[in-house]
Design a protein around this motif. Structure first.
Motif, PDB file in Angstrom:
ATOM      1  N   PHE A 135      -3.812   0.015  17.162  1.00  0.00           N
ATOM      2  CA  PHE A 135      -2.772  -0.313  16.176  1.00  0.00           C
ATOM      3  C   PHE A 135      -2.928   0.589  14.957  1.00  0.00           C
ATOM      4  O   PHE A 135      -4.049   0.870  14.530  1.00  0.00           O
ATOM      5  N   CYS A 136      -1.792   1.005  14.388  1.00  0.00           N
ATOM      6  CA  CYS A 136      -1.813   1.872  13.209  1.00  0.00           C
ATOM      7  C   CYS A 136      -1.015   1.232  12.078  1.00  0.00           C
ATOM      8  O   CYS A 136       0.197   1.006  12.234  1.00  0.00           O
ATOM      9  N   PRO A 137      -1.652   0.923  10.946  1.00  0.00           N
ATOM     10  CA  PRO A 137      -0.887   0.377   9.819  1.00  0.00           C
ATOM     11  C   PRO A 137       0.038   1.426   9.221  1.00  0.00           C
ATOM     12  O   PRO A 137      -0.334   2.592   9.093  1.00  0.00           O
ATOM     13  N   VAL A 138       1.245   1.005   8.877  1.00  0.00           N
ATOM     14  CA  VAL A 138       2.203   1.869   8.176  1.00  0.00           C
ATOM     15  C   VAL A 138       2.515   1.164   6.862  1.00  0.00           C
ATOM     16  O   VAL A 138       3.496   0.431   6.748  1.00  0.00           O
ATOM     17  N   PRO A 139       1.644   1.342   5.856  1.00  0.00           N
ATOM     18  CA  PRO A 139       1.785   0.581   4.613  1.00  0.00           C
ATOM     19  C   PRO A 139       2.882   1.113   3.707  1.00  0.00           C
ATOM     20  O   PRO A 139       3.443   2.194   3.926  1.00  0.00           O
ATOM     21  N   LEU A 140       3.166   0.325   2.684  1.00  0.00           N
ATOM     22  CA  LEU A 140       4.117   0.694   1.645  1.00  0.00           C
ATOM     23  C   LEU A 140       3.668   2.006   1.017  1.00  0.00           C
ATOM     24  O   LEU A 140       2.494   2.195   0.729  1.00  0.00           O
ATOM     25  N   GLY A 141       4.609   2.934   0.832  1.00  0.00           N
ATOM     26  CA  GLY A 141       4.251   4.251   0.301  1.00  0.00           C
ATOM     27  C   GLY A 141       5.118   4.690  -0.847  1.00  0.00           C
ATOM     28  O   GLY A 141       5.615   3.874  -1.632  1.00  0.00           O
ATOM     29  N   ASP A 142       5.340   6.007  -0.925  1.00  0.00           N
ATOM     30  CA  ASP A 142       6.088   6.582  -2.044  1.00  0.00           C
ATOM     31  C   ASP A 142       7.593   6.451  -1.874  1.00  0.00           C
ATOM     32  O   ASP A 142       8.344   6.629  -2.817  1.00  0.00           O
ATOM     33  N   SER A 143       8.035   6.210  -0.650  1.00  0.00           N
ATOM     34  CA  SER A 143       9.472   6.149  -0.387  1.00  0.00           C
ATOM     35  C   SER A 143       9.748   5.109   0.691  1.00  0.00           C
ATOM     36  O   SER A 143       8.841   4.414   1.153  1.00  0.00           O
ATOM     37  N   PRO A 192       3.067  -0.082  -6.401  1.00  0.00           N
ATOM     38  CA  PRO A 192       3.110  -1.063  -5.305  1.00  0.00           C
ATOM     39  C   PRO A 192       2.384  -0.581  -4.055  1.00  0.00           C
ATOM     40  O   PRO A 192       1.672  -1.341  -3.402  1.00  0.00           O
ATOM     41  N   GLY A 193       2.552   0.700  -3.741  1.00  0.00           N
ATOM     42  CA  GLY A 193       1.890   1.259  -2.575  1.00  0.00           C
ATOM     43  C   GLY A 193       0.387   1.309  -2.750  1.00  0.00           C
ATOM     44  O   GLY A 193      -0.383   1.018  -1.818  1.00  0.00           O
ATOM     45  N   GLN A 194      -0.081   1.657  -3.935  1.00  0.00           N
ATOM     46  CA  GLN A 194      -1.507   1.706  -4.215  1.00  0.00           C
ATOM     47  C   GLN A 194      -2.139   0.326  -4.065  1.00  0.00           C
ATOM     48  O   GLN A 194      -3.208   0.178  -3.452  1.00  0.00           O
ATOM     49  N   ALA A 195      -1.472  -0.688  -4.615  1.00  0.00           N
ATOM     50  CA  ALA A 195      -2.013  -2.046  -4.561  1.00  0.00           C
ATOM     51  C   ALA A 195      -2.163  -2.521  -3.120  1.00  0.00           C
ATOM     52  O   ALA A 195      -3.199  -3.099  -2.745  1.00  0.00           O
TER      53      ALA A 195
END
Length: 347
Positions: free
Chosen positions: A176-184, A122-125
């Motif tokens: 602005f800094c994106p904080v995307p979906l990651g490993d946790s 999900p994070g990669q996508a």
């Protein structure tokens, strides 16, 4: 804090997990709990600081019920036995506090991402979607004169060791800094952005924020649902461009006012800093713990008194009867049968 354990509600398990193989860490902590004379398997009155996945520490999950975990990641699914804290600032907290505000006003990029693709699908996508939009923005020319409007700096953590100082300097240049979906469910990227005076834009539904009941996150960051980011009609860069200038200024002002909540001033504790808020969270759990212990004592007292009360109640509302009435009734019936038998025989 007290030196007398008899006066304490909570107890610190002083143990540092080893790097690398963590299979023995859980066994060691469990042994320490078992040897503590104040350990109660029914009440979580010991706390433990770690940054490791819960499942790597505990070969026997029931042990987690009696331990409060303190970590930047919520590997423990029980909210009342976990306290989420900020990641440490790697020594940058002091330097960032000395930066002049007028120095941070001049931002070179609208947004930037410095990091790697997530190890989970999900994070990669999601990161690939953002990467395509960042690259498309720069290919269209970005700012006037061909200057890049956004920056995407990607590397492979397995082969490259990135320079943390350079990353912070880059974040400092971004609005602005994106904080995307990651490993946790958490990310060090959020805290780096806050310290670099870069407004975070979180794109994860399950993100865990430290001290959520105390810090007003909605005042200084944005949260975009994962489903919205995945829509083809959504563009992250256009979203940032649509934010009014006055709103951005207000968000950054509030970010600066709340920044101290995420700094550990080791070895000191200042009002409102990360350690002070941690002490408040533990104090809250101590109050809940005292309440729970009081309820347990009351329930034990009720169970102890209930048979006596019931017996007294029965004595008040019912006539006194022989203790073994049924036994005597059976004995009487047998005696009557025997008498009749002998009477018949005599005739």
């Amino acid at each position: 804090v007290t030196q007398n354990p008899d006066e304490a509600d909570l107890f610190f398990v002083h143990y540092a997990p080893h790097r690398g193989d963590h299979t023995q860490d859980g066994h060691v902590v469990q042994k320490m709990l078992a040897e503590s004379p104040y350990f109660n398997p029914d009440i979580p009155n010991h706390f433990f600081v770690h940054n490791l996945p819960w499942y790597n520490l505990w070969p026997a999950p029931p042990a987690t019920h009696s331990l409060i975990s303190i970590s930047p990641e919520r590997f423990n699914s029980k909210p009342m036995t976990h306290v989420t804290v900020p990641y440490s600032d790697d020594g940058w907290g002091t330097d960032l506090r000395t930066w002049g505000m007028e120095d941070i006003q001049h931002k070179k990029y609208l947004s930037c991402f410095v990091g790697s693709l997530s190890r989970v699908k999900p994070g990669q996508a999601q990161r690939r979607i953002l990467r395509e939009q960042f690259h498309a923005c720069n290919q269209k020319g970005g700012k006037a004169g061909g200057v890049k409007e956004v920056l995407w700096s990607e590397f492979d953590k397995r082969t490259i060791t990135y320079n943390y100082s350079e990353q912070m300097i880059t974040l400092r240049q971004c609005r602005f800094c994106p904080v995307p979906l990651g490993d946790s469910a958490s990310s060090k990227r959020l805290f780096d952005a806050i310290q670099a005076d870069c407004i975070p834009v979180v794109t994860s539904d399950a993100f865990i924020f430290p001290y959520e009941d105390i810090i007003p996150y909605e005042d200084f960051l944005y949260v975009i649902p994962e489903s919205e980011v995945a829509e083809k009609s959504f563009n992250f860069i256009d979203f940032l461009r649509s934010i009014p200038e006055e709103e951005e200024k207000q968000k950054r002002k509030r970010l600066r006012e709340e920044k101290h909540h995420f700094i550990f001033n080791d070895p000191f504790i200042y009002p409102g800093d990360a350690m002070d808020l941690l002490m408040r969270e533990l104090s809250l759990r101590a109050q809940l713990l005292r309440g729970r212990q009081r309820i347990i004592r009351q329930e034990a007292e009720k169970k102890k008194n209930k048979p006596q009360y019931q017996h007294q109640k029965n004595q008040q509302h019912q006539p006194q009867q022989p203790r073994h009435k049924k036994f005597f009734e059976i004995l009487e019936e047998k005696r009557d049968k025997l008498v009749k038998h002998f009477e018949v025989g005599d005739g």
